[in-house]
Design a protein around this motif. Sequence first.
Motif, PDB file in Angstrom:
ATOM      1  N   GLU A 146       5.758  -6.714  -1.993  1.00 38.87           N
ATOM      2  CA  GLU A 146       7.291  -6.674  -2.004  1.00 38.87           C
ATOM      3  C   GLU A 146       7.800  -5.270  -2.214  1.00 38.87           C
ATOM      4  N   THR A 147       6.753  -4.284  -1.918  1.00 39.49           N
ATOM      5  CA  THR A 147       6.980  -2.996  -1.753  1.00 39.49           C
ATOM      6  C   THR A 147       7.159  -2.366  -0.436  1.00 39.49           C
ATOM      7  N   ALA A 148       8.278  -1.873  -0.077  1.00 40.55           N
ATOM      8  CA  ALA A 148       8.410  -1.285   1.340  1.00 40.55           C
ATOM      9  C   ALA A 148       7.706  -0.029   1.676  1.00 40.55           C
ATOM     10  N   SER A 149       7.430   0.829   0.662  1.00 39.53           N
ATOM     11  CA  SER A 149       6.328   2.081   0.995  1.00 39.53           C
ATOM     12  C   SER A 149       6.047   2.596  -0.470  1.00 39.53           C
ATOM     13  N   MET A 150       5.033   3.653  -0.408  1.00 41.74           N
ATOM     14  CA  MET A 150       4.848   4.357  -1.539  1.00 41.74           C
ATOM     15  C   MET A 150       4.835   5.952  -1.308  1.00 41.74           C
ATOM     16  N   GLY A 151       5.049   6.631  -2.135  1.00 44.33           N
ATOM     17  CA  GLY A 151       4.917   8.206  -1.951  1.00 44.33           C
ATOM     18  C   GLY A 151       3.155   8.464  -2.089  1.00 44.33           C
ATOM     19  N   PRO A 152       2.957   9.474  -1.643  1.00 43.57           N
ATOM     20  CA  PRO A 152       1.614   9.905  -1.462  1.00 43.57           C
ATOM     21  C   PRO A 152       0.726   9.773  -2.785  1.00 43.57           C
ATOM     22  N   ASP A 153       1.469   9.888  -3.873  1.00 39.82           N
ATOM     23  CA  ASP A 153       0.855   9.954  -5.093  1.00 39.82           C
ATOM     24  C   ASP A 153       1.069   8.865  -6.146  1.00 39.82           C
ATOM     25  N   GLU A 154       1.324   7.828  -5.110  1.00 35.33           N
ATOM     26  CA  GLU A 154       1.902   6.505  -6.102  1.00 35.33           C
ATOM     27  C   GLU A 154       0.991   5.520  -5.839  1.00 35.33           C
ATOM     28  N   GLY A 155       0.718   4.309  -6.658  1.00 35.35           N
ATOM     29  CA  GLY A 155      -0.178   3.504  -6.531  1.00 35.35           C
ATOM     30  C   GLY A 155       0.205   2.247  -7.543  1.00 35.35           C
ATOM     31  N   MET A 156      -0.817   1.238  -7.302  1.00 31.88           N
ATOM     32  CA  MET A 156      -0.765   0.090  -8.413  1.00 31.88           C
ATOM     33  C   MET A 156      -2.118  -0.288  -9.033  1.00 31.88           C
TER      34      MET A 156
END
Length: 198
Positions: A102-112
């Motif tokens: 349900e995530t549209a996009s992430m920054g280059p230093d983001e994650g789960m």
Amino acid sequence: MERRALAAVLAVVAVLVLAVVVLQSGLWVSVLGVGQYEEGTVTVREGTATETASTTQTATATPDADATTVSVQDDATTGEVLGSVEVRIADTFQQRYVGLSETASMGPDEGMLFVHDDEERHAYVMRNMSFELDIIFIAANGTITTIHHASLPPEGTSNEELERYEGRGLYVLEVNRGWANRTGVTVGDRVELPDAAT
């Protein structure tokens, strides 16, 4: 005639060995790039993840997931920090099932960071994903056991037809595809896990 056949076989083996070295070392990234994920940079430093994420790339991961920072260290004796990622922790069944779908996009230093109940073999799929991922399996002691570079499934792929990305671990780290190659993170490197995940 036999010498020609032997030379041909040796040439094919040499090309295959070279291809494996290029793929494993990540050299192909510097030649071909990583497409849309080349935007932004991943800060390679100790401490927290970069504080300046692009305002056009926002994570909308599970709202009740806790945010924290995960660092990956080289497996060599230097213990050099290769990269840091601000992650949201998914430690319930529902959070793990939804994941980043349900995530549209992430920054280059983001994650789960997915936290499982047991260290065992797990399989991840790209169900309802909007972007490609690196899926990194991590043992209970923090050692990276498997890295997959997961592509988006073709349009119309049913849940039963989704490719399964398998690995053994207690944790799974999902980041934008290409992150592992850009930072030099490989199998055997160590992940410094936050207290919230252990």
